[in-house]
Design a protein around this motif. Structure first.
Motif, mmCIF file in Angstrom:
data_model
loop_
_atom_site.group_PDB
_atom_site.id
_atom_site.type_symbol
_atom_site.label_atom_id
_atom_site.label_comp_id
_atom_site.label_asym_id
_atom_site.label_seq_id
_atom_site.Cartn_x
_atom_site.Cartn_y
_atom_site.Cartn_z
ATOM 1 N N UNK A 1 0.833 -1.203 0.000
ATOM 2 C CA UNK A 1 0.000 0.000 0.000
ATOM 3 C C UNK A 1 0.868 1.254 0.000
ATOM 4 N N UNK A 2 1.945 1.244 0.797
ATOM 5 C CA UNK A 2 2.857 2.387 0.830
ATOM 6 C C UNK A 2 3.531 2.586 -0.521
ATOM 7 N N UNK A 3 3.900 1.474 -1.151
ATOM 8 C CA UNK A 3 4.545 1.566 -2.464
ATOM 9 C C UNK A 3 3.579 2.146 -3.498
ATOM 10 N N UNK A 4 2.308 1.693 -3.447
ATOM 11 C CA UNK A 4 1.320 2.234 -4.387
ATOM 12 C C UNK A 4 1.083 3.721 -4.138
ATOM 13 N N UNK A 5 1.003 4.108 -2.853
ATOM 14 C CA UNK A 5 0.794 5.516 -2.520
ATOM 15 C C UNK A 5 1.969 6.364 -2.981
ATOM 16 N N UNK A 6 3.184 5.855 -2.771
ATOM 17 C CA UNK A 6 4.370 6.593 -3.214
ATOM 18 C C UNK A 6 4.379 6.745 -4.729
ATOM 19 N N UNK A 7 3.970 5.687 -5.440
ATOM 20 C CA UNK A 7 3.921 5.749 -6.900
ATOM 21 C C UNK A 7 2.854 6.732 -7.364
ATOM 22 N N UNK A 8 1.718 6.746 -6.655
ATOM 23 C CA UNK A 8 0.661 7.700 -7.002
ATOM 24 C C UNK A 8 1.128 9.139 -6.786
ATOM 25 N N UNK A 9 1.833 9.376 -5.663
ATOM 26 C CA UNK A 9 2.356 10.716 -5.405
ATOM 27 C C UNK A 9 3.383 11.109 -6.459
ATOM 28 N N UNK A 10 4.209 10.142 -6.840
ATOM 29 C CA UNK A 10 5.213 10.408 -7.863
ATOM 30 C C UNK A 10 4.553 10.739 -9.190
ATOM 31 N N UNK A 11 3.511 9.982 -9.519
ATOM 32 C CA UNK A 11 2.781 10.248 -10.765
ATOM 33 C C UNK A 11 2.103 11.610 -10.713
ATOM 34 N N UNK A 12 1.568 11.958 -9.525
ATOM 35 C CA UNK A 12 0.912 13.259 -9.374
ATOM 36 C C UNK A 12 1.919 14.390 -9.552
ATOM 37 N N UNK A 13 3.130 14.214 -9.017
ATOM 38 C CA UNK A 13 4.163 15.244 -9.183
ATOM 39 C C UNK A 13 4.563 15.381 -10.648
ATOM 40 N N UNK A 14 4.700 14.226 -11.320
ATOM 41 C CA UNK A 14 5.048 14.282 -12.745
ATOM 42 C C UNK A 14 3.956 15.009 -13.540
ATOM 43 N N UNK A 15 2.693 14.714 -13.202
ATOM 44 C CA UNK A 15 1.584 15.365 -13.898
ATOM 45 C C UNK A 15 1.575 16.861 -13.617
ATOM 46 N N UNK A 16 1.872 17.224 -12.362
ATOM 47 C CA UNK A 16 1.912 18.641 -11.999
ATOM 48 C C UNK A 16 2.992 19.371 -12.785
ATOM 49 N N UNK A 17 4.183 18.755 -12.846
ATOM 50 C CA UNK A 17 5.275 19.371 -13.604
ATOM 51 C C UNK A 17 4.920 19.481 -15.081
ATOM 52 N N UNK A 18 4.246 18.445 -15.600
ATOM 53 C CA UNK A 18 3.859 18.468 -17.005
ATOM 54 C C UNK A 18 2.864 19.587 -17.278
ATOM 55 N N UNK A 19 1.878 19.721 -16.374
ATOM 56 C CA UNK A 19 0.890 20.790 -16.544
ATOM 57 C C UNK A 19 1.542 22.167 -16.450
ATOM 58 N N UNK A 20 2.495 22.283 -15.518
ATOM 59 C CA UNK A 20 3.198 23.565 -15.397
ATOM 60 C C UNK A 20 3.988 23.863 -16.665
ATOM 61 N N UNK A 21 4.624 22.814 -17.213
ATOM 62 C CA UNK A 21 5.402 23.010 -18.439
ATOM 63 C C UNK A 21 4.492 23.398 -19.598
ATOM 64 N N UNK A 22 3.345 22.714 -19.694
ATOM 65 C CA UNK A 22 2.397 23.036 -20.765
ATOM 66 C C UNK A 22 1.863 24.454 -20.587
#
Length: 219
Positions: free
Chosen positions: A168-189
């Motif tokens: 569960x911790x690994x999935x949560x960490x991956x979700x947070x990582x994906x959310x950060x990547x999406x945030x950076x992508x949106x900021x870049x766009x």
């Protein structure tokens, strides 16, 4: 003879019977378990297995024709004297001496059944349960093995819960990582859109000034 048979066993007949059963530690548990079964049931069907033949050769049991319309022969204790001397208590005592977990059991009992580190786990527990199969052991043996099984189950559940928590911790960490990547992508766009919009406005204003200049020149 029965009450003090070892002192009165002259010549050594009963002791010879005993030694034939317990002299081989590896085979003794099987012979004792088979003999215990005969004691409990009174008789068992004779099948001439290696264990039955060895037990018969000890002289402790005898093969007899079946009775009460039974066609197959049976194994019975040779006589009542043998049955009284080599009784259920004697079998349990000898099996106790042969138990593979004897040291752990004694240490557990010495701790007043509180030292769980003495209980069996893993392969040791599996081997003990396999050794116990088909035998009637003492109450202490049953309590020790039951406590070992209970502790093993609890530890297994704890391990599974810990593994699920890690997943569960690994999935949560991956979700947070994906959310950060999406945030950076949106900021870049967003930044790219702002830059593109800014360039478009600048180009338009330049074009407008150029057009106005041309109109003024013709005027």
């Amino acid at each position: 003879i029965i009450e003090n048979w070892e002192a009165n066993d002259q010549p050594e007949h009963l002791r010879t019977l005993r030694e034939r059963i317990i002299r081989n530690e590896q085979g003794s548990s099987r012979l004792l378990a088979l003999y215990q079964q005969i004691l409990q049931q009174g008789e068992i069907a004779a099948d001439d297995s290696p264990e039955q033949i060895e037990l018969r050769l000890s002289g402790l049991v005898v093969k007899q024709p079946g009775q009460e319309n039974k066609t197959s022969p049976v194994l019975k204790v040779y006589n009542r004297i043998y049955q009284s001397i080599f009784n259920q208590d004697w079998v349990e005592q000898k099996l106790g001496n042969l138990r593979p977990y004897n040291q752990a059991l004694n240490a557990w009992l010495a701790s007043n059944r509180e030292d769980n580190s003495r209980l069996l786990r893993g392969q040791a527990l599996a081997e003990a349960l396999n050794w116990k199969a088909g035998k009637r052991l003492s109450v202490v043996d049953d309590e020790f093995l039951a406590a070992s099984q209970e502790l093993s189950w609890i530890e297994q559940q704890r391990y599974l819960e810990a593994e699920r928590a890690k997943e569960a911790e690994a999935r949560l960490a991956e979700q947070k990582k994906s959310a950060r990547r999406l945030k950076f992508l949106l900021m870049a766009v967003g930044t790219a859109l702002m830059v593109s919009t800014g360039l478009g406005v600048t180009t338009y204003l330049g074009y407008r000034r150029s057009a106005i200049s041309e109109i003024n020149a013709f005027a």
